[in-house]
Structure formats: structure tokens, C-alpha cells
Design a protein around this motif. Structure first.
Motif, mmCIF file in Angstrom:
data_model
loop_
_atom_site.group_PDB
_atom_site.id
_atom_site.type_symbol
_atom_site.label_atom_id
_atom_site.label_comp_id
_atom_site.label_asym_id
_atom_site.label_seq_id
_atom_site.Cartn_x
_atom_site.Cartn_y
_atom_site.Cartn_z
ATOM 1 N N ALA A 7 0.833 -1.210 0.000
ATOM 2 C CA ALA A 7 0.000 0.000 0.000
ATOM 3 C C ALA A 7 0.866 1.259 0.000
ATOM 4 O O ALA A 7 1.855 1.353 0.734
ATOM 5 N N ARG A 8 0.491 2.227 -0.823
ATOM 6 C CA ARG A 8 1.181 3.519 -0.827
ATOM 7 C C ARG A 8 0.665 4.368 0.323
ATOM 8 O O ARG A 8 -0.438 4.161 0.820
ATOM 9 N N LEU A 9 1.471 5.312 0.718
ATOM 10 C CA LEU A 9 1.101 6.165 1.844
ATOM 11 C C LEU A 9 -0.230 6.867 1.614
ATOM 12 O O LEU A 9 -1.034 7.023 2.528
ATOM 13 N N PHE A 10 -0.471 7.294 0.381
ATOM 14 C CA PHE A 10 -1.665 8.068 0.092
ATOM 15 C C PHE A 10 -2.788 7.216 -0.524
ATOM 16 O O PHE A 10 -3.758 7.749 -1.049
ATOM 17 N N ASP A 11 -2.660 5.899 -0.436
ATOM 18 C CA ASP A 11 -3.704 5.021 -0.957
ATOM 19 C C ASP A 11 -4.873 4.905 0.021
ATOM 20 O O ASP A 11 -4.654 4.684 1.233
ATOM 21 N N ASN A 12 -6.080 4.984 -0.494
ATOM 22 C CA ASN A 12 -7.302 4.699 0.260
ATOM 23 C C ASN A 12 -7.231 5.233 1.691
ATOM 24 O O ASN A 12 -7.063 6.420 1.913
ATOM 25 N N ASN A 13 -7.322 4.316 2.652
ATOM 26 C CA ASN A 13 -7.366 4.738 4.052
ATOM 27 C C ASN A 13 -6.016 4.651 4.756
ATOM 28 O O ASN A 13 -5.943 4.841 5.974
ATOM 29 N N THR A 14 -4.962 4.367 4.011
ATOM 30 C CA THR A 14 -3.658 4.159 4.642
ATOM 31 C C THR A 14 -3.181 5.393 5.394
ATOM 32 O O THR A 14 -2.721 5.310 6.543
ATOM 33 N N LYS A 15 -3.278 6.531 4.762
ATOM 34 C CA LYS A 15 -2.808 7.773 5.383
ATOM 35 C C LYS A 15 -3.543 8.045 6.695
ATOM 36 O O LYS A 15 -2.919 8.318 7.730
ATOM 37 N N PHE A 16 -4.867 7.938 6.660
ATOM 38 C CA PHE A 16 -5.627 8.226 7.878
ATOM 39 C C PHE A 16 -5.349 7.181 8.951
ATOM 40 O O PHE A 16 -5.259 7.499 10.139
#
Length: 576
Positions: A454-463
């Protein structure tokens, strides 16, 4: 000043010497309140506080007592002033010191701001005064208290009680600036004041633009209503001021938020004030924001907020996240008009809920219900019950049973620790905290994330990372913080050319607040920031270097360790 002394001694003065040594005909008089007036060349010049130059000690003390009724000063400043006027002779330097001290009172500053607004000559220096005494005068001078509760009880309570005894009107004017949480409203003092005095004060409060003073006054009305029915009408008027126009309340809260951010950054970067506890800086920043709102109103609030976020938002986020080690329950994202508006509604509702339903004034119920419907439509209801600015101190870790209405969502997450289940627990974490079992399940989530691509800014990953780093701070869980930090560092190389490292920096800084040992925290954060500097793309280096410079200003221990990170980011910036 010699001419003033002569007039105060009963002599007649018919001329003065100007700055060029030229003698001018002049008429000098001293008004009843000790103000000197000079009439010369068809002009009149006014000099306040000249009474302190009187050759008679008792006269000086009398004038000072009068001035102090009009000016709210920290108890230490009052003692210093009394020491000056009690001297055998007040020198010119003594007089300048005394006048300078009184000019740092909130009353003086608000007058200055209003005059600058009228002249369209307002600057940052007016909103954030250089005078150290001013910041002590807003709430109270900090000495050695370690918590907000200690500060209020041991250092501010006596000053507030004395102020209300000497001048209830003046004390209300200043005290109400810092009512950014229910616990900061001096309810005990108001219990001792005559009802008529309070009602007169709240008549003034019902026209104030700074919402914390108004909601605090309503909370006092709720306290007194049980024994005096007249407080129902007073409370209704206060609610009309608060909730009569919800869009106007939003604008005022947005303006307050802008000044609060600006002020907190200034205090966090100030060489002396940044060494004071975060709780003191926060309530003092809130008091200054209330004062500026009271002085200026809330014109162009949204534009001001955008400007402040663009210019000071980064420094605000970084400094506030570093403070989470001791003040973890209030998050910097909540410094917005929406959050503060919801907070005001929540406080009013909480005060009302203390009454049995059958005894609640119908006018109060109606107005609060309308306000609640407004925040519900705006999807802000959850923010009506989150901790307030003055409620950020750590609390004992809750158990699952203490999770109240969030117990089921906590238990569901513990049973099946998924990203979606974690995010569903967000309101519970903000309001209740993070139970031990919940924290253990968070380790499973970050371990699963580390196994994915998962990338940092993918879907809910950042939150999810934001919530995980916050949970690590709440629980002082260094292992969880280390896992979140490591995952964040691994995402640096995946950043696109137009993406900055700032989100990663925020997570690393927040994770450092999970360390109780601050030396270890500084060492660890410095090493991680070095890694960011060496791994980041050259295109990200200007923003990275800016972030590092901001961190230098707010944490001295870290500043001493940032040499390699700064050097690496500087080289990358040149390469870019």
C-alpha cells in the motif's frame, strides 16, 4: 517630567523646554485621575499615569490603586509597581518602567488594537506583543506548576479571586478571555458573587463576539438558575448571542482559530516562552485569540484563516504534535471554525443536561436543539464531545468497560483488527482514549500494513497511520510508534515528484511524542529525519528543509541534533 513633578507639588509651571532645548510657553494641568495635559502652541498633549510622579508617596499609591482598578496585571507585576511607588523618590526610569508595565495589560492592548484597526494600521506586532508581561497578564504568571490543574489552583486562583474582589467588571473582562474549557470557568468565584453583580456582567457578555466568554457565562447561568430564576432570561440572551446566527458563530470561531494558530506558533518559537509548559501556552494563546476577536470582530475570517494556515500551519502542526507527550488529548486539526462551533454547541448541551429534563427552561432547550440540528446537518456532531483546547492533559488509560458507547466498536476491532474496523473506532479514540486491548490490536494492523504494498496516500492508509501514531502517543507505546515510523520511512522512495515529505515528517514527529524519555525521543527523531533527508527525492528537499527549520525553532534538544539532516537537505535542494 520635571514639569509634571512641579505641578504635582503644587507649583505653577508656565513654560517647558522642547527636545531642541527651546523654551515654550505652556500651561500644564493634572486631571483628577493623574493624567497630565500640556497646552502649547494651540495644541494639547496628554500624558497618562503622570500622577505616579507625585513627590508625595501616599498620593502616588492612591493614583496607582486607581490605575490598577482599570488594568488587569499579574500579581507579580502588581507587587513590582507597588514597590516602585513606595520608594522615597520615583526616578524617570522608574516611571517609564511603571508605565510600560501597565501598557501590557489586556485592557491597554485591546484599546491599542482597536485604534490600529480604525486607522487601518494593524500589524502582527499588535496582535502578538513583544512585551513579556502581557502574556503573564492574560491568565496568570507561570512559576513551577506541572499541570493545568496545579496552575489553576496554585498560581491563578488567588490572582483571579483578588481581581474579582477588587473589580468584578474588570476581572470578568480578562478572566473570560481564557474560558476555552468548562474547567477554566471560575464557577466557585461566581458562587460567592451577588446575583445582581453577575447579571450585570452577563448583560455585557451577551454582546461579546468571542464565543468562549459567552458559553462560559451560560455555564455559570446554569449553575445559578437553580436558586435564582432571573438567570433563565440571562441564559436565553446569551444563547441568542451564541446560536442566534450559526453562520455568524462559525465565522467568529474561524477568526478565533486563525489568531489561536498564529499565537501558539509565536509562543512555541519564542526563546523564553517556549520553555513554559504546553498547557500554559495553549490557554494563553486561546486568551489572546479571544482578546483579538473581541477587539476586531470577525471580518474576512475565512480569508484570514487561509492566510494563517498557509504561513503558519506547518509550524503549528509540528509544535503541537511535539507537545502531545504531555498534552495528548487535543489534536491540532481541531483548531478550525467547524470544530470550535461544534464545541460551543456541545458545551451548552452538556450544561443543560445537568438539569432534570422537566426543569430545563424551554427557551434554552429550543435554542440548543436548533444549534444541534445545524451541526448535525454539517456532520459535525462528533466534534461536540471531543476534548476542548483546555482539556488536552493526559488521563489514565481507559479499560474496555469504560469505553461507554464505543465499547462495541472497540471490541469488534479487537476481535478482527482490520483497517476499516480501526477507522470505525476513530470517534471513540478521540473521546475516550485507547484501551490496552485496543492498542494490542493496533500492532496487528501496522504489521499487516507492513506486509502489503500500500502507498502512503492510498485509500485509508494515510488516515490509518495518523490514528495509529496518535494511539501510540496516548498509550506511550514506543514499539507501536517505532513500527509506524518505520513504515512511514519505507514510503519515502515511493513519493512522486510532486509529493512532499511533510506527511511523513508529521508521523515521525508524532511518534517521537510516544517516548517519555525526551533525550531518547530527540536522538531517535533526529536519526529518522536524517534518513528522510538522504532518501527523499531532490524535488522534495525545499519543503523538507523548511520543515527541519521549523523544528529547530521549537525544540532546542532536537535543534542540536539536526546538523546532518539539514546538511543533507541543503545539498539535495541545490541539486534540485
Amino acid at each position: 517630567m520635571a514639569a509634571f513633578r512641579d505641578v504635582l507639588a503644587g507649583k505653577t509651571v508656565t513654560s517647558i523646554v522642547d527636545e531642541n532645548g527651546k523654551r515654550l510657553k505652556a500651561e500644564i494641568s493634572i486631571t483628577e485621575n493623574g493624567t497630565a495635559r500640556i497646552a502649547a502652541n494651540k495644541n494639547t498633549f496628554v500624558f497618562t499615569h503622570a500622577g505616579l510622579l507625585s513627590p508625595d508617596r501616599d498620593t502616588r499609591r492612591s493614583y496607582l490603586d486607581r490605575y490598577l482598578k482599570e488594568r488587569s496585571l499579574a500579581s507579580g507585576s502588581v507587587d513590582e509597581l507597588r514597590g516602585i511607588v513606595s520608594k522615597q523618590v520615583v526616578t524617570d526610569d522608574d516611571f517609564v518602567t511603571a508605565v510600560s508595565t501597565m501598557s501590557g495589560s489586556p485592557e491597554s492592548i485591546i484599546q491599542k488594537i482597536r485604534s490600529k484597526v480604525a486607522a487601518r494600521d494593524l500589524s502582527n506586532a499588535d496582535l502578538l506583543p513583544e512585551d513579556m508581561g502581557y502574556w503573564d497578564n492574560l491568565v496568570a504568571r507561570w512559576r513551577n506548576s506541572e499541570t493545568l490543574e496545579e496552575f489553576l489552583h496554585l498560581e491563578a486562583e488567588e490572582q483571579r479571586a483578588r481581581a474579582f474582589h477588587e473589580s468584578p467588571t474588570g476581572a470578568f473582562f480578562v478572566s473570560s478571555l481564557s474560558w476555552c474549557a468548562p474547567g477554566l470557568v471560575p464557577v466557585d468565584i461566581f458562587r460567592e458573587l451577588p446575583a445582581d453583580t453577575i447579571l450585570n456582567l452577563f448583560e455585557r457578555a451577551s454582546s461579546l463576539p468571542d464565543h468562549f466568554a459567552v458559553i462560559g457565562a451560560f455555564e455559570v447561568c446554569c449553575e445559578r438558575f437553580a436558586t435564582d430564576a432571573r438567570f433563565e432570561a440571562a441564559g436565553t440572551k446569551l444563547l441568542d448571542q451564541l446560536f442566534g446566527d450559526m453562520e455568524q458563530l462559525l465565522e467568529r470561531c474561524t477568526f478565533f482559530a486563525a489568531i489561536f494558530i498564529l499565537t501558539l506558533v509565536r509562543l512555541a518559537q519564542h526563546q523564553q516562552l517556549k520553555r513554559r509548559p504546553p498547557f500554559w501556552r495553549r490557554i494563553t494563546a486561546a486568551a489572546n485569540a479571544s482578546l483579538v476577536t473581541r477587539a476586531c470582530g470577525a471580518d474576512n475570517a475565512e480569508k484570514l484563516f487561509e492566510w494563517v494556515v498557509n504561513h503558519s500551519g506547518k509550524a503549528f502542526l509540528l509544535s503541537t504534535l511535539l507537545e502531545e507527550v504531555s498534552e495528548a488529548r487535543w489534536k491540532p486539526e481541531w483548531a478550525s471554525g467547524n470544530h470550535l462551533t461544534a464545541d460551543a454547541v456541545g458545551r451548552a448541551d452538556a450544561a443543560l443536561q445537568k438539569f432534570p429534563e422537566a426543569t430545563r427552561p424551554a427557551a434554552w432547550v429550543e435554542r440548543i436543539e436548533i444549534a444541534r440540528e445545524w451541526i448535525t446537518q454539517k456532520k459535525l456532531s462528533v466534534f461536540a464531545v471531543i476534548p476542548a483546547i483546555g482539556e488536552s492533559a493526559r488521563r489514565k488509560q481507559p479499560t474496555l468497560e469504560e469505553g461507554a458507547g464505543f465499547r462495541d466498536s472497540f471490541q469488534k476491532f479487537c476481535n478482527a483488527p482490520t483497517l476499516d474496523a480501526l477507522i470505525d473506532c476513530t470517534p471513540g479514540v478521540y473521546i475516550v482514549g485507547a484501551p490496552k486491548e485496543f492498542v494490542i490490536a493496533c500492532h496487528t494492523v501496522i504489521a499487516d500494513l507492513q506486509k502489503t504494498s500500500a502507498r502512503l496516500f492510498d485509500n485509508n492508509t494515510k488516515f490509518a497511520l495518523q490514528l495509529l501514531s496518535y494511539v501510540a502517543v496516548l498509550a506511550h507505546d514506543e514499539a507501536l510508534a517505532d513500527s509506524v515510523a518505520q513504515f512511514s520511512l519505507e514510503k519515502i522512495r515511493e513519493l512522486k515528484e510532486d509529493e512532499t515529505t511533510f506527511e511523513i515528517i508529521l508521523r515521525l514527529v508524532e511518534c517521537a511524542s510516544a517516548y517519555v524519555d525526551r533525550t531518547k525521543a530527540a536522538d531517535t527523531l533526529a536519526r529518522r529525519l536524517e534518513s528522510v533527508s538522504f532518501l527523499a527525492k531532490p524535488s522534495a528537499s525545499p519543503d523538507l528543509h523548511d520543515s527541519l527549520r521549523h523544528l529547530q525553532l521549537v525544540w532546542d534538544a532536537l535543534s542540536q541534533r539536526l546538523g546532518r539532516a539539514l546538511a543533507a537537505s541543503r545539498l539535495a535542494r541545490r541539486a534540485a
